[in-house]
Design a protein around this motif. Structure first.
Motif, PDB file in Angstrom:
ATOM      1  N   GLN A 163       0.832  -1.208   0.000  1.00 12.57           N
ATOM      2  CA  GLN A 163       0.000   0.000   0.000  1.00 12.57           C
ATOM      3  C   GLN A 163       0.865   1.256   0.000  1.00 12.57           C
ATOM      4  O   GLN A 163       0.585   2.216  -0.732  1.00 12.57           O
ATOM      5  N   LEU A 164       1.931   1.253   0.800  1.00  9.24           N
ATOM      6  CA  LEU A 164       2.805   2.423   0.850  1.00  9.24           C
ATOM      7  C   LEU A 164       3.516   2.649  -0.476  1.00  9.24           C
ATOM      8  O   LEU A 164       3.692   3.797  -0.908  1.00  9.24           O
ATOM      9  N   SER A 203      -8.512  -0.276   6.538  1.00  9.74           N
ATOM     10  CA  SER A 203      -9.522  -0.679   5.565  1.00  9.74           C
ATOM     11  C   SER A 203      -8.918  -1.503   4.430  1.00  9.74           C
ATOM     12  O   SER A 203      -9.487  -2.513   4.018  1.00  9.74           O
ATOM     13  N   ARG A 204      -7.755  -1.098   3.945  1.00  9.37           N
ATOM     14  CA  ARG A 204      -7.161  -1.769   2.787  1.00  9.37           C
ATOM     15  C   ARG A 204      -6.411  -3.048   3.121  1.00  9.37           C
ATOM     16  O   ARG A 204      -6.338  -3.951   2.298  1.00  9.37           O
ATOM     17  N   VAL A 205      -5.859  -3.122   4.321  1.00  7.93           N
ATOM     18  CA  VAL A 205      -5.051  -4.289   4.686  1.00  7.93           C
ATOM     19  C   VAL A 205      -5.845  -5.280   5.537  1.00  7.93           C
ATOM     20  O   VAL A 205      -5.774  -6.480   5.326  1.00  7.93           O
ATOM     21  N   GLN A 241       2.272   9.826  -0.730  1.00  5.52           N
ATOM     22  CA  GLN A 241       0.995  10.240  -0.152  1.00  5.52           C
ATOM     23  C   GLN A 241       0.948   9.832   1.318  1.00  5.52           C
ATOM     24  O   GLN A 241       1.512   8.811   1.702  1.00  5.52           O
ATOM     25  N   VAL A 242       0.244  10.624   2.108  1.00  3.55           N
ATOM     26  CA  VAL A 242       0.040  10.271   3.509  1.00  3.55           C
ATOM     27  C   VAL A 242      -1.188   9.359   3.578  1.00  3.55           C
ATOM     28  O   VAL A 242      -2.261   9.720   3.103  1.00  3.55           O
ATOM     29  N   LEU A 243      -0.995   8.166   4.136  1.00  2.77           N
ATOM     30  CA  LEU A 243      -2.092   7.214   4.304  1.00  2.77           C
ATOM     31  C   LEU A 243      -2.459   7.149   5.780  1.00  2.77           C
ATOM     32  O   LEU A 243      -1.611   6.831   6.620  1.00  2.77           O
ATOM     33  N   SER A 244      -3.706   7.435   6.093  1.00  4.45           N
ATOM     34  CA  SER A 244      -4.156   7.422   7.479  1.00  4.45           C
ATOM     35  C   SER A 244      -4.224   5.990   8.006  1.00  4.45           C
ATOM     36  O   SER A 244      -4.296   5.025   7.235  1.00  4.45           O
ATOM     37  N   ARG A 245      -4.229   5.880   9.326  1.00  2.72           N
ATOM     38  CA  ARG A 245      -4.386   4.561   9.942  1.00  2.72           C
ATOM     39  C   ARG A 245      -5.678   3.905   9.459  1.00  2.72           C
ATOM     40  O   ARG A 245      -5.713   2.715   9.173  1.00  2.72           O
ATOM     41  N   GLU A 246      -6.745   4.701   9.409  1.00  2.10           N
ATOM     42  CA  GLU A 246      -8.041   4.167   9.010  1.00  2.10           C
ATOM     43  C   GLU A 246      -8.005   3.633   7.579  1.00  2.10           C
ATOM     44  O   GLU A 246      -8.579   2.580   7.288  1.00  2.10           O
ATOM     45  N   ARG A 247      -7.341   4.344   6.702  1.00  2.00           N
ATOM     46  CA  ARG A 247      -7.248   3.885   5.311  1.00  2.00           C
ATOM     47  C   ARG A 247      -6.443   2.592   5.220  1.00  2.00           C
ATOM     48  O   ARG A 247      -6.818   1.658   4.506  1.00  2.00           O
ATOM     49  N   LEU A 248      -5.336   2.534   5.960  1.00  2.00           N
ATOM     50  CA  LEU A 248      -4.534   1.308   5.959  1.00  2.00           C
ATOM     51  C   LEU A 248      -5.303   0.150   6.581  1.00  2.00           C
ATOM     52  O   LEU A 248      -5.243  -0.972   6.076  1.00  2.00           O
ATOM     53  N   THR A 272      -3.037  -1.217  15.846  1.00  2.00           N
ATOM     54  CA  THR A 272      -2.531  -2.377  15.102  1.00  2.00           C
ATOM     55  C   THR A 272      -1.634  -1.906  13.960  1.00  2.00           C
ATOM     56  O   THR A 272      -0.580  -2.487  13.702  1.00  2.00           O
ATOM     57  N   VAL A 273      -2.063  -0.848  13.283  1.00  2.00           N
ATOM     58  CA  VAL A 273      -1.265  -0.288  12.187  1.00  2.00           C
ATOM     59  C   VAL A 273       0.074   0.189  12.737  1.00  2.00           C
ATOM     60  O   VAL A 273       1.131  -0.098  12.154  1.00  2.00           O
ATOM     61  N   ASP A 274       0.054   0.895  13.861  1.00  2.00           N
ATOM     62  CA  ASP A 274       1.291   1.410  14.453  1.00  2.00           C
ATOM     63  C   ASP A 274       2.274   0.286  14.758  1.00  2.00           C
ATOM     64  O   ASP A 274       3.478   0.407  14.494  1.00  2.00           O
ATOM     65  N   VAL A 275       1.764  -0.807  15.317  1.00  2.43           N
ATOM     66  CA  VAL A 275       2.623  -1.945  15.670  1.00  2.43           C
ATOM     67  C   VAL A 275       3.260  -2.540  14.413  1.00  2.43           C
ATOM     68  O   VAL A 275       4.459  -2.832  14.385  1.00  2.43           O
TER      69      VAL A 275
END
Length: 97
Positions: A29-30, A45-47, A36-43, A58-61
């Motif tokens: 995704q990155l 949703s996509r992952v 582009q800046v991808l928000s935690r919420e977007r990541l 969870t995204v941060d970890v």
């Protein structure tokens, strides 16, 4: 860093890096949205596809795990950057082949 999604292989300095499935999906995704800046919420949703009981931390970890595996100095990352104020992550790269 070289990423081959067909082979599900990541190389750092020519050395294979063992990424978990979610880490590989995050880096994908990155890369697809590099710069582009991808928000935690977007990541999320996509992952994780909005799985229940999965939260933004969870995204941060997983981002932290990626930095540990891919950055020379994870405490001062050059590529996987947190963007304060926009609350997201972006991949800083000169070019992707």
């Amino acid at each position: 860093m070289t990423v081959d999604f067909e082979r599900r292989e990541v190389l750092r300095g020519g050395t294979p890096v063992n990424l978990e499935a979610k880490e590989l999906q995050l880096i994908q995704q990155l890369i697809y949205h590099r710069g582009q800046v991808l928000s935690r919420e977007r990541l999320l949703s996509r992952v994780w596809h909005d799985q229940p009981f999965i939260g933004p931390r969870t995204v941060d970890v997983h981002i932290s795990g990626l930095r540990q595996k891919l950055e020379e100095n994870p405490q001062a990352p050059r590529y996987i950057l947190t963007v304060r104020g926009e609350e997201g992550t972006r991949l800083a790269v000169a070019s992707v082949k």
